[in-house]
Structure formats: structure tokens, C-alpha cells
Design a protein around this motif. Structure first.
Motif, PDB file in Angstrom:
ATOM      1  N   THR A  35     -48.595 -17.869  46.561  1.00 51.94           N
ATOM      2  CA  THR A  35     -47.499 -17.154  47.231  1.00 51.94           C
ATOM      3  C   THR A  35     -46.377 -16.808  46.260  1.00 51.94           C
ATOM      4  O   THR A  35     -45.292 -16.410  46.672  1.00 51.94           O
ATOM      5  CB  THR A  35     -46.931 -17.991  48.387  1.00 51.94           C
ATOM      6  OG1 THR A  35     -46.478 -19.259  47.890  1.00 51.94           O
ATOM      7  CG2 THR A  35     -47.984 -18.220  49.461  1.00 51.94           C
ATOM      8  N   SER A  36     -46.627 -16.953  44.969  1.00 55.65           N
ATOM      9  CA  SER A  36     -45.611 -16.654  43.954  1.00 55.65           C
ATOM     10  C   SER A  36     -45.740 -15.220  43.461  1.00 55.65           C
ATOM     11  O   SER A  36     -46.775 -14.829  42.924  1.00 55.65           O
ATOM     12  CB  SER A  36     -45.757 -17.594  42.754  1.00 55.65           C
ATOM     13  OG  SER A  36     -45.364 -18.904  43.070  1.00 55.65           O
ATOM     14  N   ARG A  68     -48.089 -14.888  38.424  1.00 52.84           N
ATOM     15  CA  ARG A  68     -48.096 -14.365  39.787  1.00 52.84           C
ATOM     16  C   ARG A  68     -49.426 -14.679  40.481  1.00 52.84           C
ATOM     17  O   ARG A  68     -50.485 -14.559  39.872  1.00 52.84           O
ATOM     18  CB  ARG A  68     -47.913 -12.852  39.785  1.00 52.84           C
ATOM     19  CG  ARG A  68     -46.621 -12.344  39.207  1.00 52.84           C
ATOM     20  CD  ARG A  68     -46.454 -10.870  39.526  1.00 52.84           C
ATOM     21  NE  ARG A  68     -45.545 -10.205  38.602  1.00 52.84           N
ATOM     22  CZ  ARG A  68     -45.126  -8.955  38.737  1.00 52.84           C
ATOM     23  NH1 ARG A  68     -45.565  -8.226  39.761  1.00 52.84           N
ATOM     24  NH2 ARG A  68     -44.303  -8.415  37.849  1.00 52.84           N
ATOM     25  N   ASP A  98     -40.360 -15.172  42.685  1.00 53.68           N
ATOM     26  CA  ASP A  98     -40.528 -16.617  42.696  1.00 53.68           C
ATOM     27  C   ASP A  98     -40.641 -17.167  41.279  1.00 53.68           C
ATOM     28  O   ASP A  98     -40.030 -18.182  40.933  1.00 53.68           O
ATOM     29  CB  ASP A  98     -41.777 -16.998  43.496  1.00 53.68           C
ATOM     30  CG  ASP A  98     -41.636 -16.646  44.959  1.00 53.68           C
ATOM     31  OD1 ASP A  98     -40.574 -16.929  45.532  1.00 53.68           O
ATOM     32  OD2 ASP A  98     -42.584 -16.077  45.531  1.00 53.68           O
ATOM     33  N   CYS A  99     -41.439 -16.501  40.431  1.00 52.57           N
ATOM     34  CA  CYS A  99     -41.580 -16.954  39.046  1.00 52.57           C
ATOM     35  C   CYS A  99     -40.265 -16.803  38.286  1.00 52.57           C
ATOM     36  O   CYS A  99     -39.927 -17.641  37.447  1.00 52.57           O
ATOM     37  CB  CYS A  99     -42.694 -16.180  38.348  1.00 52.57           C
ATOM     38  SG  CYS A  99     -44.362 -16.758  38.764  1.00 52.57           S
ATOM     39  N   GLU A 152     -48.296  -7.048  42.513  1.00 51.42           N
ATOM     40  CA  GLU A 152     -47.953  -8.464  42.304  1.00 51.42           C
ATOM     41  C   GLU A 152     -49.047  -9.106  41.448  1.00 51.42           C
ATOM     42  O   GLU A 152     -49.118  -8.861  40.268  1.00 51.42           O
ATOM     43  CB  GLU A 152     -47.758  -9.165  43.655  1.00 51.42           C
ATOM     44  CG  GLU A 152     -46.448  -8.786  44.341  1.00 51.42           C
ATOM     45  CD  GLU A 152     -45.207  -9.397  43.692  1.00 51.42           C
ATOM     46  OE1 GLU A 152     -45.329 -10.122  42.686  1.00 51.42           O
ATOM     47  OE2 GLU A 152     -44.101  -9.164  44.212  1.00 51.42           O
ATOM     48  N   THR A 168     -37.237 -17.101  39.506  1.00 49.12           N
ATOM     49  CA  THR A 168     -36.382 -18.229  39.897  1.00 49.12           C
ATOM     50  C   THR A 168     -36.841 -19.511  39.230  1.00 49.12           C
ATOM     51  O   THR A 168     -36.030 -20.272  38.684  1.00 49.12           O
ATOM     52  CB  THR A 168     -36.388 -18.393  41.422  1.00 49.12           C
ATOM     53  OG1 THR A 168     -35.849 -17.207  42.024  1.00 49.12           O
ATOM     54  CG2 THR A 168     -35.563 -19.593  41.846  1.00 49.12           C
ATOM     55  N   ARG A 169     -38.142 -19.738  39.263  1.00 47.86           N
ATOM     56  CA  ARG A 169     -38.668 -20.984  38.713  1.00 47.86           C
ATOM     57  C   ARG A 169     -38.410 -21.079  37.208  1.00 47.86           C
ATOM     58  O   ARG A 169     -37.943 -22.111  36.721  1.00 47.86           O
ATOM     59  CB  ARG A 169     -40.172 -21.081  39.005  1.00 47.86           C
ATOM     60  CG  ARG A 169     -40.769 -22.408  38.555  1.00 47.86           C
ATOM     61  CD  ARG A 169     -42.197 -22.594  39.011  1.00 47.86           C
ATOM     62  NE  ARG A 169     -42.647 -23.920  38.602  1.00 47.86           N
ATOM     63  CZ  ARG A 169     -42.480 -25.024  39.302  1.00 47.86           C
ATOM     64  NH1 ARG A 169     -41.861 -24.971  40.470  1.00 47.86           N
ATOM     65  NH2 ARG A 169     -42.901 -26.184  38.847  1.00 47.86           N
ATOM     66  N   CYS A 211     -46.045 -20.133  34.461  1.00 46.73           N
ATOM     67  CA  CYS A 211     -45.900 -19.507  35.771  1.00 46.73           C
ATOM     68  C   CYS A 211     -46.605 -18.157  35.706  1.00 46.73           C
ATOM     69  O   CYS A 211     -46.414 -17.391  34.757  1.00 46.73           O
ATOM     70  CB  CYS A 211     -44.427 -19.317  36.123  1.00 46.73           C
ATOM     71  SG  CYS A 211     -44.115 -19.146  37.898  1.00 46.73           S
ATOM     72  N   GLN A 238     -47.668 -23.215  38.577  1.00 40.47           N
ATOM     73  CA  GLN A 238     -46.680 -23.721  39.516  1.00 40.47           C
ATOM     74  C   GLN A 238     -47.308 -24.082  40.861  1.00 40.47           C
ATOM     75  O   GLN A 238     -48.341 -23.526  41.241  1.00 40.47           O
ATOM     76  CB  GLN A 238     -45.589 -22.667  39.724  1.00 40.47           C
ATOM     77  CG  GLN A 238     -46.021 -21.427  40.521  1.00 40.47           C
ATOM     78  CD  GLN A 238     -46.749 -20.387  39.694  1.00 40.47           C
ATOM     79  OE1 GLN A 238     -47.220 -20.658  38.597  1.00 40.47           O
ATOM     80  NE2 GLN A 238     -46.851 -19.174  40.223  1.00 40.47           N
TER      81      GLN A 238
END
Length: 452
Positions: A254-255, A196, A259-260, A203, A262-263, A194, A249
């Protein structure tokens, strides 16, 4: 070291960003008394601080705290716009080692050293030295760290063992790609890594810039020539984008960090290169399915000794605040040793904000839960220097950012190009060419200043 000042143009650009990015603020507060407004980033550790406000009110019944909590990109824009223009909406703002020295020089934030010196037991010498220095201007601290971080590579040690794979002691980007390819299983919604991809200077451009550095590229050379289209920068960008497109991912463009986080915490990625502060959630059994199953390795490198960044989310008091003493009451509470113990005892030792105070790592309960990552965190932070993470000198401070006022706008624009390339909306060549044009415009200003 060249010290950049914020220019009217840079402040105007920041305001323009804020006007398009400040929707969705949430205010949380209660009680009566002297009210202060605190603007923070809505990361997990900051949400923990909001949940513990009854403890602060018990100690400071005359201070009513109201929070404005925003996602990272929106918070940066909103806070910058307010502070740069003297808006006065906030009494406490969450900023970083990017803003602190520039805003201190401009007189936008208060010198906190007198407050620190007069607060019994606060112990600023306990802050991690590299973080304390990064948040200082002319020897005084102008913001104080809530947490500090570098970056490292988290990986599923259990899955590596099952697959007969071994993480190198100092992984390269080539190693990362090979390992990601081995474990990538998109048919099971499981990615080899994963990374960004979300647009933003804080980001996608944070990890991507460390890749650019270690490949020998950069934003500018010593003479303020833009170098985003250099062969070294191009190789780094191609490596990063191809890695996340091939083995990353779904919806990577949009990560962001959240988001990363959580994943990876939900067991959907084999590796994740990002901020060391991830451990507060990754190692929390209440919010992570992979707690206790993760190993940590240094940031991937190419042509440098190391590649980690240095960053701190910190608290500052804008000079426009009319409640500076009350603001310091809150700032000192949220960054004190006692707060770290409070988090451990009330929420869980895994949730303690890492990388701010050396004494944190001496707390027996924290030492026990952090044994897998404590040394890796401190080593990454101590080794995060331009000398070890870059192949050549640059005329600006910063590792994963360029310490000039214009970088908020420049980094955002370049981040949009890189995110679009990850999404396949533009080619890498197109993204690099446009990014170079943006950087050239900024470089012209600094070359002119050098010639004067």
C-alpha cells in the motif's frame, strides 16, 4: 515512430476507472471574477502552489482559481475521464508526457505554442530539452512543465559511513539487495530500502518497469507480442518483489510515492529508489529529519547503461475550456521563472520544483542547497532514453510507461497483480500469468493494425 490514437474503448476504460476513483476532491478558491477550475495532483509541490495563490490573485485580480486536488491515481482517472469525454469540468489539468502527445493528436488539449510565443519573457527555450520535447507534438508544446524528473537511488550517506559501506558509482540491483540486507532492521521499524508497492501504472509499475527494462524484459517486443512472461521480465519482477518483501518497509503493498517520501524523510529507511523530485521534501529541514544526510546515485541497473525514467507533471488546457485566456494566465504564472523564485523566497529554496527549467540551477541560492543532487538530477534526466535504459527496441514511446491509450487500464490491472504479489495474496507466477493475459489482449489489437 508509431503514433497511437485514443480509441473509444480506451476512453471508456478510463471513464470506468474515474467513476470508482474520483471521491475526495477538495476545492480551494476565493475572490470574485472569471472562475477557472484547476485539477492537480496532491503532491507537496502542488500544495505549495495552492498556498501561494494570494500572489497570483494580486497579479490577476480578475481570475478566480478553484482547485480540485486528488491523490495521483484518482487524479489520473478523473482528469482522463473528463478530457476524453469532453466533460468540460476543468480549465487547467495536470497531466504528463504520457498523455500530452496522444491528447494533442486527438484534439483534446489546446496548442499552447501561440500563447507561449506571445507571452513576453516566458522563455520556453529555458525548459530542460528532454522535457520540452516530451511535451511537444509536431514541434509545438501542448503542455508546459511544472516540474520534471527522472529516477535515482537516495541513500543515507551518514549511515553508510557509520556501517563502513560504500555506494557504488553505478549500483546494480544485486548491489542494492546486498546493501539493503546490511542495513535492514525491522525490529527498529527501519527498512533497508523503500520501494513502491501501491497498485497503479504510475505507482508500483513505474519503478518496476525500469527494473524490467534493465533486466532485458519489457511489455511488448517490436512485433507487438506481449512479453510480461519472458524469462527476463520474470527475473526483474522476482528481484523487485523479493527485495521489497525481504528488506522493504512494512505494508509495502500500500506504499506509493507519498508513503515512501514520508518514511524516508522521517529516517525510517536506508535507501529509496524513486523520482528525483523527492529532493524538494527530502532536503527541506522543515519537513525532513534527514536533510543534508542523503547521497544520490543513478537508478540501479542490470544489463543496461542506465535505468532512469523521464517524466514531467505538466499543465494543459482542455479544448473544452471556455476560459482559455484566463487558464493560460494561471498556467504561465505557475510555470514561469518568477514562480520558481517565489517558491524559494516564500517557502524555501529546497521546495523549488526541480527539473523543469535550466535557469533554476543557475540561481545562487538554489545552487547552494541543491549541490548534493542537482547534477544527479540533470544527469538522470539527460540520460533517460530508450536506447540507454532498454536492451532492445520497442514499438512504443515511453520508458516507465507504454505510450498507448490502453496503458492506463492495462498498467492499472498489471499493477494490481504486482501489488497483490507483494502482499502475498497471489504468487509471482500467478501475477505474471494474469498480467500476460491482460497484455495479450491489448497486443492483439496492435498486431492487427500492423497487418492492415
Amino acid at each position: 515512430m508509431f503514433r497511437p490514437r485514443a480509441t473509444p474503448a480506451a476512453a471508456t476504460a478510463a471513464v470506468a476507472l474515474a467513476l470508482s476513483g474520483c471521491a475526495g476532491a477538495g476545492a480551494v478558491g476565493g475572490g470574485e471574477g472569471e472562475q477557472i477550475v484547476v485539477a492537480i495532483v496532491s503532491n507537496p509541490q502542488m500544495q505549495d502552489a495552492i498556498s501561494l495563490q494570494d500572489e497570483f490573485r494580486a497579479e490577476h485580480p480578475g481570475v478566480d482559481v478553484r482547485f480540485v486536488s486528488l491523490p495521483e491515481n484518482e487524479a489520473r482517472a478523473k482528469i482522463t475521464a473528463s478530457v476524453a469525454t469532453g466533460g468540460g469540468e476543468f480549465d487547467v489539468v495536470m497531466i504528463s508526457n504520457y498523455e500530452t502527445p496522444m491528447w494533442a493528436e486527438n484534439g483534446w488539449i489546446e496548442n499552447l505554442q501561440p500563447y507561449i510565443d506571445e507571452t513576453e519573457g516566458y522563455d520556453a527555450d529555458d525548459f530542460v530539452p528532454s522535457v520540452r520535447e516530451a511535451l511537444s507534438y509536431d514541434g509545438d508544446m501542448y503542455s508546459v512543465p511544472f516540474y520534471g524528473e527522472s529516477s535515482f537511488l537516495a541513500y543515507r550517506a551518514d549511515l553508510f559511513e557509520e556501517a563502513g559501506l560504500e555506494m557504488p558509482e553505478h549500483p546494480t540491483w544485486d548491489d542494492v539487495r546486498e546493501l539493503a540486507a546490511e542495513l535492514n532492521a525491522p525490529e527498529d521499524d527501519f527498512s533497508g530500502i523503500c520501494l513502491r508497492g501501491l497498485a497503479g501504472w504510475g505507482e508500483v509499475m513505474a519503478p518496476m518497469t525500469t527494473a524490467i527494462n534493465t533486466f532485458g524484459g519489457g511489455w511488448f517486443d517490436e512485433d507487438w507480442n506481449a512479453t510480461l512472461d519472458s524469462p527476463e521480465t520474470r527475473e526483474a519482477v522476482e528481484t523487485y518483489i523479493d527485495t521489497v518483501q525481504q528488506y522493504g518497509q512494512p505494508g509495502a503493498a500500500t506504499s506509493g510515492f507519498g508513503d515512501c517520501l514520508t518514511r524516508f524523510a522521517q529516517g525510517q529507511s536506508a535507501m529509496w529508489y524513486d523520482a528525483t523530485s523527492m529532493v524538494s521534501t527530502v532536503e527541506d529541514p522543515a519537513s525532513s529529519t534527514v536533510a543534508g544526510k542523503v547521497g544520490y546515485a543513478p537508478a540501479p541497473v542490470a544489463d543496461t547503461e542506465s535505468a532512469g525514467w523521464l517524466y514531467s507533471w505538466s499543465l494543459a488546457v482542455p479544448s473544452t475550456s471556455e476560459h482559455k485566456d484566463a487558464a493560460w494566465d494561471f498556467v504561465s504564472w505557475m510555470t514561469d521563472k518568477d514562480y520558481l523564485r517565489l517558491v524559494g523566497e516564500e517557502i524555501g529554496w529546497e521546495r523549488v520544483p526541480p527539473g523543469s527549467r535550466l535557469s533554476t540551477y543557475e540561481i545562487p541560492e538554489y545552487a547552494e542547497v541543491s549541490q548534493a543532487y542537482a547534477d544527479a538530477t540533470l544527469e538522470s534526466m539527460n540520460g533517460a532514453t530508450q536506447e540507454s535504459a532498454m536492451t532492445h527496441p520497442v514499438p512504443y514511446p515511453g520508458i516507465q510507461f507504454v505510450g498507448i491509450p490502453e496503458f492506463q487500464d492495462l498498467g492499472t490491472r498489471v499493477g494490481q497483480q504486482m501489488s497483490a504479489a507483494i502482499a502475498g495474496q497471489v504468487t509471482i507466477d500467478e501475477a505474471i500469468a494474469q498480467s500476460q493475459r491482460y497484455a495479450d489482449t491489448v497486443a492483439e489489437t496492435y498486431r492487427a493494425q500492423e497487418e492492415q
